[in-house]
Design an enzyme around this catalytic site. Sequence first.
Site, short mmCIF file in Angstrom:
data_model
loop_
_atom_site.label_atom_id
_atom_site.label_comp_id
_atom_site.label_asym_id
_atom_site.label_seq_id
_atom_site.Cartn_x
_atom_site.Cartn_y
_atom_site.Cartn_z
CE LYS A 1 -1.08 -1.81 -3.20
NZ LYS A 1 -2.21 -1.45 -2.34
CE LYS B 1 -9.11 -6.31 -4.43
NZ LYS B 1 -8.58 -4.92 -4.22
#
Length: 296
Positions: free
Chosen positions: A171, A239
Amino acid sequence: MKKVGFIGLGTMGLPMTNHLLDAGFETYVVSRSRGPVDKAVSYGALEANSPKELMETVDIVMTCLPVPQSILDVYEGPNGLIAGASDGKIVIDHSTVNRETNMHVSKLLADKGALFLDAPVSGGPMGANAGTLTIMCGGEQAAFEQAKQVMEAFGEYIVHVGSTGSGTVVKLLNNMLIGVHQSALAECYIMAEKAGVDPAVAYDLIKRSAGFSKSMDWSVDAILDRQFDPRFSINLLHKDIRLALELAEQIDMPLDMIKLGERKVAEAKEEFGNQDVCAIVRPLEEKTGIMLKRRQ
């Protein structure tokens, strides 16, 4: 059918919960916000009073939370998931965090006899609503086999990648590429406009050529129609890229292109952090004096 629980009823978690209910699972929910809980309950979910109570009630718990600290807040403490864990329970985390968080909570759950899967999802709110998410899973094969049927309620392509943390690695690879793609696409669309070519026409042709990326499908209509409401915000993308860069440092992997993408994302974050990732184009629009919009 197993009893299941879901924590984190945001733009991804709420539709994922609805799919669990549609699939016939007895589904319990917990959330810090009253509104999403009420929506889930109105659709047929049952409310638990705490993560601990939810864990004690169900067989499989899923979480979908924004940052690593959110995971620790929900998993740890006297009313956290780990406090309610016991032998045979399975916890699936669909958040995008880091391997350290995965390993930390996996060990704490294992100490209670419970199993853990890190299982980040890709597909955005559209995929969550359609039930067509891609799910990349790390953890024990046995846990994956038991949990796959539950994830099939909202996932279309579900893969066991490897050991704990490996789903998270994939991911992070995906999301660090999003930063590079969106930054490059911003330059592509504005260059087309500046050179007198309709960006929509350029997109149509590039989509049929070797320079195409799926990020083009995500961004072009939103940019040209000036629709920057967050499906996936610049803040969250930044992030994730920072987490990817931290992983690269740990394994001594140079990421020159990703670092450049991170700088572009950080630049957009200063003013447009709460907007969709396609708003990465906006600082360049301001710099060039060109605002992209659909031609009539």
